[in-house]
Design a protein around this motif. Structure first.
Motif, PDB file in Angstrom:
ATOM      1  N   VAL A  20     -42.203 -31.307  34.869  1.00 33.66           N
ATOM      2  CA  VAL A  20     -41.859 -32.925  35.375  1.00 33.66           C
ATOM      3  C   VAL A  20     -42.382 -33.763  33.998  1.00 33.66           C
ATOM      4  N   LEU A  21     -41.616 -34.456  33.680  1.00 32.65           N
ATOM      5  CA  LEU A  21     -41.915 -35.452  32.565  1.00 32.65           C
ATOM      6  C   LEU A  21     -41.643 -36.972  32.945  1.00 32.65           C
ATOM      7  N   GLY A  61     -38.270 -45.427  40.051  1.00 29.41           N
ATOM      8  CA  GLY A  61     -37.478 -44.712  41.149  1.00 29.41           C
ATOM      9  C   GLY A  61     -36.568 -43.850  40.569  1.00 29.41           C
ATOM     10  N   GLU A  62     -36.376 -43.720  39.233  1.00 33.56           N
ATOM     11  CA  GLU A  62     -35.145 -43.138  38.709  1.00 33.56           C
ATOM     12  C   GLU A  62     -35.802 -41.540  38.532  1.00 33.56           C
ATOM     13  N   VAL A  63     -34.784 -40.568  39.055  1.00 36.49           N
ATOM     14  CA  VAL A  63     -35.022 -39.045  38.833  1.00 36.49           C
ATOM     15  C   VAL A  63     -33.834 -38.615  38.316  1.00 36.49           C
ATOM     16  N   ILE A  64     -34.014 -37.956  37.253  1.00 38.51           N
ATOM     17  CA  ILE A  64     -33.079 -37.283  36.538  1.00 38.51           C
ATOM     18  C   ILE A  64     -33.611 -35.875  36.511  1.00 38.51           C
ATOM     19  N   TYR A  65     -32.499 -34.953  37.064  1.00 37.21           N
ATOM     20  CA  TYR A  65     -32.920 -33.442  36.850  1.00 37.21           C
ATOM     21  C   TYR A  65     -31.940 -32.662  35.836  1.00 37.21           C
ATOM     22  N   LEU A  66     -32.548 -32.236  34.898  1.00 39.37           N
ATOM     23  CA  LEU A  66     -31.899 -31.564  33.674  1.00 39.37           C
ATOM     24  C   LEU A  66     -31.917 -30.004  34.031  1.00 39.37           C
ATOM     25  N   SER A  67     -30.875 -29.408  34.082  1.00 45.53           N
ATOM     26  CA  SER A  67     -30.944 -28.026  34.168  1.00 45.53           C
ATOM     27  C   SER A  67     -31.268 -27.261  32.742  1.00 45.53           C
ATOM     28  N   LEU A  68     -31.638 -27.764  31.856  1.00 45.59           N
ATOM     29  CA  LEU A  68     -32.260 -27.280  30.680  1.00 45.59           C
ATOM     30  C   LEU A  68     -33.275 -26.175  30.831  1.00 45.59           C
ATOM     31  N   ALA A  69     -33.443 -25.161  30.042  1.00 46.52           N
ATOM     32  CA  ALA A  69     -34.547 -24.478  30.056  1.00 46.52           C
ATOM     33  C   ALA A  69     -34.695 -24.022  31.563  1.00 46.52           C
ATOM     34  N   LYS A  70     -35.814 -24.098  32.283  1.00 44.87           N
ATOM     35  CA  LYS A  70     -35.876 -23.630  33.757  1.00 44.87           C
ATOM     36  C   LYS A  70     -35.872 -24.829  34.562  1.00 44.87           C
ATOM     37  N   GLY A  71     -35.418 -25.974  33.937  1.00 42.40           N
ATOM     38  CA  GLY A  71     -35.234 -27.168  34.907  1.00 42.40           C
ATOM     39  C   GLY A  71     -36.276 -28.275  34.672  1.00 42.40           C
ATOM     40  N   ILE A  72     -35.850 -29.427  34.126  1.00 41.72           N
ATOM     41  CA  ILE A  72     -36.637 -30.538  33.783  1.00 41.72           C
ATOM     42  C   ILE A  72     -36.542 -31.761  34.599  1.00 41.72           C
ATOM     43  N   VAL A  73     -37.479 -32.026  35.411  1.00 47.85           N
ATOM     44  CA  VAL A  73     -37.163 -33.528  36.047  1.00 47.85           C
ATOM     45  C   VAL A  73     -37.969 -34.587  35.374  1.00 47.85           C
ATOM     46  N   PHE A 110     -46.462 -30.438  36.499  1.00 49.75           N
ATOM     47  CA  PHE A 110     -46.286 -32.071  36.528  1.00 49.75           C
ATOM     48  C   PHE A 110     -47.054 -32.070  34.916  1.00 49.75           C
ATOM     49  N   ALA A 111     -46.331 -32.423  33.993  1.00 48.07           N
ATOM     50  CA  ALA A 111     -46.821 -32.622  32.655  1.00 48.07           C
ATOM     51  C   ALA A 111     -46.691 -34.078  32.206  1.00 48.07           C
ATOM     52  N   ILE A 112     -46.728 -34.841  33.119  1.00 41.93           N
ATOM     53  CA  ILE A 112     -47.049 -36.394  32.702  1.00 41.93           C
ATOM     54  C   ILE A 112     -48.473 -36.492  32.228  1.00 41.93           C
ATOM     55  N   LYS A 113     -48.372 -37.159  31.054  1.00 41.45           N
ATOM     56  CA  LYS A 113     -49.565 -37.682  30.331  1.00 41.45           C
ATOM     57  C   LYS A 113     -50.467 -38.314  31.347  1.00 41.45           C
ATOM     58  N   THR A 114     -51.779 -37.825  31.303  1.00 45.45           N
ATOM     59  CA  THR A 114     -52.812 -38.342  32.089  1.00 45.45           C
ATOM     60  C   THR A 114     -53.992 -38.936  31.156  1.00 45.45           C
TER      61      THR A 114
END
Ligand code: BES
Ligand code: ZN
Ligand code: ZN
Length: 494
Positions: A20-21, A61-73, A110-114
């Motif tokens: 998740v990015l 509120g925008e969610v984009i699912y990319l089927s790149l690699a193993k899936g990227i949200v 969940f790789a969102i920067k914290t």
């Protein structure tokens, strides 16, 4: 619910699960925000070009699912706000949306920067509340979408981050337990069930529980709870739970409306208005679960919580419109409408609560349909006798991300409740819908000393979401006000 854990950034990570990015708007387009994960330049470029193909904007509120690699949200966080509360709220919402987009998956990162422990807490909260589902009554479990099994928050496993996650898990658990109680069909949650569940939940040293049954209620003069409950074969209860640390800073007393089902009684509701009335005990659920969280967080404040429990049914034993009843402490009420029952059970509990000598008194109730006429379906009304105290509650609600708004109790409203034959009536003799929420508050105010800072939360608008999920608010019971009350307790313990 999803299992939430920290995946330490110090560990090697193999990109074999969805990640998740976060994105944010930049020049009208979604731009990938820095992440806690090192993404090689090629993948980064790929993601960015897929985002523009998808015409992503990076908005909240925008969610984009990319089927790149193993899936990227990629979830949009929206623009950064000056107000840190709203940035944290954006993180909570985005994490909830991402985790729901990952339903049926085993594991995700969940790789969102914290940048702080608070942000780790916000991500965890979003996931934990956003993946909640009430599935107890579904027999074909295969048919239901499974929540994401494991959410790894890719962040430093510092002491602060681990503590933040622990805190989030306590709150998630309390809110979701409140939701469970609200969602449980009224067949399986009559007043005594609620009382026994509370007793079981607090079967620990830190919290003491007392239960008054219908005989005790009658003997001690709790005429409001007794009258509302007497139409049902499932008798009423008053539950009192106390958490007291050794040297508490202050004493906060909470009172919750606990109508396990509200038919309206003899002033029967039309069928359409009755469907969601299993949620009429949401206030009682909220105060008990808030107390549980406060005790687990070991906040240095004494909290006493009351659940005023009854089932409001029409029958030959039910109270009648025009009955006069006696509230605990002696004041009489002419009951002109048996559907305005919440204020009757609350009046008893509020009077009893003041015997505990609170420094602060808060009641939480799904009190009036009029509240959502005034405020819509996502905002609760806050009324009371002390503006400073109310602004502390509003502040706490903003930190929690629970929408609440200060409403007045105009002086002239009380005169509308004058009764010809009793001390007060529970509705005006000729009921106009104007200001119904304020009238409910004016009634309660009559039972509270001006000397005690008191607030009434009318959560009728948002205790139950009969629409689809938004952010981390799922459909069904929302658990509203649990997190605000815990925030308030933190503030009062300072
Ligand atoms: N439990 C209801 C209020 C309610 C309505 C909660 C809709 C959640 C959603 C309450 O007991 C009630 O029936 N109130 C009456 C008051 C009226 C008779 C003065 C109402 O709102 O109509
Ligand atoms: Zn009612
Ligand atoms: Zn009610």
């Amino acid at each position: 619910m999803t299992k939430i854990q920290i995946f330490p950034t110090s560990k090697q990570i193999v990109l074999n699960k969805p990640i998740v990015l976060a994105t944010a708007p930049k020049a009208g387009q979604a731009s990938l925000l820095p992440s806690n994960l090192k993404i090689d330049a090629k993948l980064q470029k790929d993601i960015q070009s897929h985002l523009s193909l998808a015409q992503a904007k990076g908005k909240r509120g925008e969610v984009i699912y990319l089927s790149l690699a193993k899936g990227i949200v990629c979830v949009g966080l929206g623009d950064k706000d000056k107000n840190e509360n709203s940035n944290l709220e954006n993180l909570r919402r985005a994490s909830a949306l991402a985790s729901r987009a990952l339903s049926d998956q085993q594991e995700a990162i969940f790789a969102i920067k914290t940048n702080s422990a608070q942000e780790v807490e916000a991500i965890a909260t979003g996931i934990g509340l956003g993946t909640y589902k009430f599935t107890k009554y579904k027999t074909n479990k295969k048919e239901i979408k499974q929540p994401l099994k494991i959410a790894n928050i890719f962040a430093s496993d510092s002491v602060e981050n681990k503590k933040a996650l622990q805190k989030a898990l306590i709150l998630i658990n309390s809110v979701n337990q409140a939701r469970d109680l609200v969602n449980t069909p009224p067949l399986d949650l009559v007043p005594n069930d609620f009382a026994l569940l509370t007793k079981k939940q607090f079967n620990k040293a830190a919290v003491k529980v007392e239960i008054l049954d219908e005989k005790a209620l009658k003997a001690k003069g709790f005429g409001g709870i007794y009258a509302v409950g007497k139409g049902s074969v499932h008798p009423p209860r008053l539950v009192r739970a106390v958490y007291r640390p050794a040297k508490p800073k202050v004493h906060l007393v909470l009172v919750g409306k606990g109508i396990t089902f509200d038919t309206g009684g003899i002033s029967l509701k039309p069928p359409g208005s009755m469907i969601t009335m299993k949620a009429d005990m949401a206030g009682a659920a909220a105060v008990m679960q808030a107390l549980d969280a406060i005790s687990q967080l070991k906040l240095n404040i004494q909290v006493t919580a009351y659940a005023a429990l009854a089932e409001n049914m029409p029958s030959h034993t039910a109270q009648r419109p025009s009955d006069v009843i006696k509230i605990y402490g002696g004041k009489t009420v002419e009951v002109l409408n048996t559907d305005a029952e919440g204020r009757l059970v609350l009046a008893d509990a509020l009077v009893r609560a003041q015997e505990d000598k609170p420094d602060y008194l808060v009641n939480v109730a799904t009190l009036t349909g009029a509240a959502s006429i005034a405020l819509g379906k996502r905002t609760a009304g806050v009324m009371g006798n002390n503006d400073d105290f109310i602004s502390r509650i509003i502040k706490a609600s903003q930190i929690a991300g629970e929408s609440m708004w200060h409403m007045p109790i105009p002086e002239e409203i009380r005169a509308g409740l004058d009764s010809e034959i009793a001390d007060i009536a529970n509705i005006p003799p000729s009921l106009s819908p104007a200001g119904g929420m304020l009238r409910g508050a004016a009634f309660l105010k009559d039972f509270v000393s001006d000397q005690i800072p008191w607030a009434h939360l009318d959560i009728a608008p948002n205790a139950f979401n009969d629409n689809s999920a938004y952010g981390y608010v799922v459909s069904g019971g929302t658990g509203i006000s649990v997190r605000t009350l815990v925030e308030l307790a933190k503030e009062l313990a300072k």
